[in-house]
Design an enzyme around this catalytic site. Sequence first.
Site, PDB file in Angstrom:
ATOM      1  N   SER A 173       0.852  -1.184   0.000  1.00 41.64           N
ATOM      2  CA  SER A 173       0.000   0.000   0.000  1.00 41.64           C
ATOM      3  C   SER A 173       0.887   1.234   0.000  1.00 41.64           C
ATOM      4  CB  SER A 173      -0.933  -0.056   1.216  1.00 41.64           C
ATOM      5  OG  SER A 173      -1.759   1.079   1.243  1.00 41.64           O
ATOM      6  N   LYS A 231      -4.993   2.883  -2.643  1.00 39.20           N
ATOM      7  CA  LYS A 231      -4.176   2.284  -1.581  1.00 39.20           C
ATOM      8  C   LYS A 231      -4.961   2.148  -0.274  1.00 39.20           C
ATOM      9  CE  LYS A 231      -0.554   1.634  -4.070  1.00 39.20           C
ATOM     10  NZ  LYS A 231       0.004   0.294  -4.310  1.00 39.20           N
ATOM     11  N   TYR A 290      -4.620   7.687  -6.742  1.00 43.45           N
ATOM     12  CA  TYR A 290      -3.620   6.743  -6.214  1.00 43.45           C
ATOM     13  C   TYR A 290      -3.875   6.454  -4.726  1.00 43.45           C
ATOM     14  CZ  TYR A 290       1.005   4.987  -4.864  1.00 43.45           C
ATOM     15  OH  TYR A 290       2.043   4.231  -4.359  1.00 43.45           O
TER      16      TYR A 290
HETATM   17  N1  LIG Z   1       8.167   4.125  -4.643  1.00 45.10           N
HETATM   18  C1  LIG Z   1       7.548   4.553  -3.541  1.00 45.10           C
HETATM   19  O1  LIG Z   1       7.986   5.522  -2.872  1.00 45.10           O
HETATM   20  C2  LIG Z   1       6.318   3.853  -3.068  1.00 45.10           C
HETATM   21  C3  LIG Z   1       5.711   4.328  -1.880  1.00 45.10           C
HETATM   22  C4  LIG Z   1       4.563   3.686  -1.449  1.00 45.10           C
HETATM   23  C5  LIG Z   1       4.064   2.588  -2.118  1.00 45.10           C
HETATM   24  N2  LIG Z   1       4.678   2.150  -3.271  1.00 45.10           N
HETATM   25  C6  LIG Z   1       4.105   0.988  -3.941  1.00 45.10           C
HETATM   26  O2  LIG Z   1       5.122   0.036  -4.183  1.00 45.10           O
HETATM   27  C7  LIG Z   1       4.742  -0.800  -5.274  1.00 45.10           C
HETATM   28  C8  LIG Z   1       5.908  -0.920  -6.248  1.00 45.10           C
HETATM   29  O3  LIG Z   1       6.089   0.365  -6.857  1.00 45.10           O
HETATM   30  P1  LIG Z   1       7.507   0.944  -7.305  1.00 45.10           P
HETATM   31  O4  LIG Z   1       7.686   2.227  -6.598  1.00 45.10           O
HETATM   32  O5  LIG Z   1       8.558  -0.106  -7.220  1.00 45.10           O
HETATM   33  O6  LIG Z   1       7.172   1.331  -8.811  1.00 45.10           O
HETATM   34  P2  LIG Z   1       7.677   0.751 -10.213  1.00 45.10           P
HETATM   35  O7  LIG Z   1       9.164   0.690 -10.234  1.00 45.10           O
HETATM   36  O8  LIG Z   1       6.997   1.576 -11.228  1.00 45.10           O
HETATM   37  O9  LIG Z   1       7.124  -0.754 -10.217  1.00 45.10           O
HETATM   38  C9  LIG Z   1       5.766  -1.042 -10.413  1.00 45.10           C
HETATM   39  C10 LIG Z   1       5.607  -2.471 -10.867  1.00 45.10           C
HETATM   40  O10 LIG Z   1       4.226  -2.691 -11.235  1.00 45.10           O
HETATM   41  C11 LIG Z   1       4.164  -3.084 -12.612  1.00 45.10           C
HETATM   42  N3  LIG Z   1       2.959  -2.547 -13.245  1.00 45.10           N
HETATM   43  C12 LIG Z   1       2.654  -1.238 -13.497  1.00 45.10           C
HETATM   44  N4  LIG Z   1       1.485  -1.148 -14.155  1.00 45.10           N
HETATM   45  C13 LIG Z   1       1.037  -2.414 -14.339  1.00 45.10           C
HETATM   46  C14 LIG Z   1      -0.098  -2.974 -14.977  1.00 45.10           C
HETATM   47  N5  LIG Z   1      -1.031  -2.205 -15.571  1.00 45.10           N
HETATM   48  N6  LIG Z   1      -0.241  -4.321 -14.997  1.00 45.10           N
HETATM   49  C15 LIG Z   1       0.671  -5.118 -14.406  1.00 45.10           C
HETATM   50  N7  LIG Z   1       1.781  -4.645 -13.794  1.00 45.10           N
HETATM   51  C16 LIG Z   1       1.964  -3.308 -13.758  1.00 45.10           C
HETATM   52  C17 LIG Z   1       5.429  -2.462 -13.232  1.00 45.10           C
HETATM   53  O11 LIG Z   1       5.766  -3.069 -14.479  1.00 45.10           O
HETATM   54  P3  LIG Z   1       6.843  -2.382 -15.484  1.00 45.10           P
HETATM   55  O12 LIG Z   1       7.482  -1.234 -14.771  1.00 45.10           O
HETATM   56  O13 LIG Z   1       7.796  -3.467 -15.804  1.00 45.10           O
HETATM   57  O14 LIG Z   1       6.053  -1.922 -16.658  1.00 45.10           O
HETATM   58  C18 LIG Z   1       6.429  -2.767 -12.137  1.00 45.10           C
HETATM   59  O15 LIG Z   1       6.813  -4.125 -12.164  1.00 45.10           O
HETATM   60  C19 LIG Z   1       3.495  -0.142  -5.891  1.00 45.10           C
HETATM   61  O16 LIG Z   1       2.343  -0.828  -5.458  1.00 45.10           O
HETATM   62  C20 LIG Z   1       3.532   1.258  -5.316  1.00 45.10           C
HETATM   63  O17 LIG Z   1       2.255   1.843  -5.273  1.00 45.10           O
HETATM   64  C21 LIG Z   1       5.790   2.762  -3.742  1.00 45.10           C
END
Ligand SMILES: NC(=O)c1ccc[n+]([C@@H]2O[C@H](COP(=O)([O-])OP(=O)(O)OC[C@H]3O[C@@H](n4cnc5c(N)ncnc54)[C@H](OP(=O)(O)O)[C@@H]3O)[C@@H](O)[C@H]2O)c1
Length: 287
Positions: free
Chosen positions: A143, A174, A170
């Site tokens: 989340s 979450k 977003y």
């Molecule tokens: N980064 C932060 O600060 C943060 C903070 C709070 C929560 N989160 C959560 O952490 C999780 C991972 O995010 P991240 O920051 O690592 O971002 P990210 O690098 O953009 O990774 C997101 C992942 O989800 C996949 N994805 C995106 N759209 C999709 C779709 N329509 N169908 C299937 N797969 C899809 C992406 O695939 P591709 O990139 O290969 O296309 C990638 O593998 C997410 O749920 C995000 O909301 C992140």
Amino acid sequence: MPPVGPAPTTLVLTGATSGIGEAVARLLIPRVTRLIVHGPQHPGEMDRFLGRLRDLGHSEVHYVPANFDDLAAVGALADRIAALTDQVDVLINNAGRPGPPTRQLSIDGNELTLQTNYLAPVLLTERLTALLRAAHGRVVHVSSATHLSASLEPDDLNMEHTAYSSTVAYARSKLGLVAHARWLVDQAPSPRFDAVSVHPGVIRTELLHAMFDIGGAPAAQGARNVLQAALSTDAWDGQYLAEDRSAPPNPAALDPDFRSRLMMQTFRLMRHVSADGRSFSVGLDGA
Ligand SMILES: NC(=O)c1ccc[n+]([C@@H]2O[C@H](COP(=O)([O-])OP(=O)(O)OC[C@H]3O[C@@H](n4cnc5c(N)ncnc54)[C@H](OP(=O)(O)O)[C@@H]3O)[C@@H](O)[C@H]2O)c1
């Protein structure tokens, strides 16, 4: 930090192709017997990615594709996972997207952020329930702390009457996940499985920078927080974790009436989903 247990046998990780998910996969490979990783890309594009993972250890690694913008693809994903294993010890619902700049609809007619970040993982969890029960397993919803400021009206999940912005969409998605983790534990039929939601931290990834003009910690830090949620020996019983510790969630997630109204509307949006044209119903008693 609670104790982290021995490696689970079979772990399913969505969104493993970049960012936090890829870092989680790299940490898991030496520990897990069978790792089923998901991403949106065609398998033909993933050879080098899978080669790099397999070089890290002896785990059996499978790649299963699905674009979460299409709920039928999520149903097909669950079928592919079920063909690979008869139990799931841990399902990490990590895949996620930033809200698009303007409101967009998925091919199922749902607001796109809600569908990718909330409806798809809820549907995947629903479809893998038997395999999770078989293992007395655990669902980890990745989340975000942004959920704390969200409000989510169950009667308007698709934001037809709610002012749209990418960050509002977003954060709502979450909040849905945090409430769903609690709902799963609440209604847990026996044999039960555990559930938890986790904010991984503010992590330097494409997703973060699509919405916020801030730096962020390395992906490995977020991955360690997700891993702790996944492998802790203590049951989480639906709790919300802010990085590595239990924290109060958005109060709406603690309200049983909100959770049941949310799930009623959630199942309504997922009602006609089928991987191959067969109809199936999801939810309690096919609700
Ligand atoms: N980064 C932060 O600060 C943060 C903070 C709070 C929560 N989160 C959560 O952490 C999780 C991972 O995010 P991240 O920051 O690592 O971002 P990210 O690098 O953009 O990774 C997101 C992942 O989800 C996949 N994805 C995106 N759209 C999709 C779709 N329509 N169908 C299937 N797969 C899809 C992406 O695939 P591709 O990139 O290969 O296309 C990638 O593998 C997410 O749920 C995000 O909301 C992140």
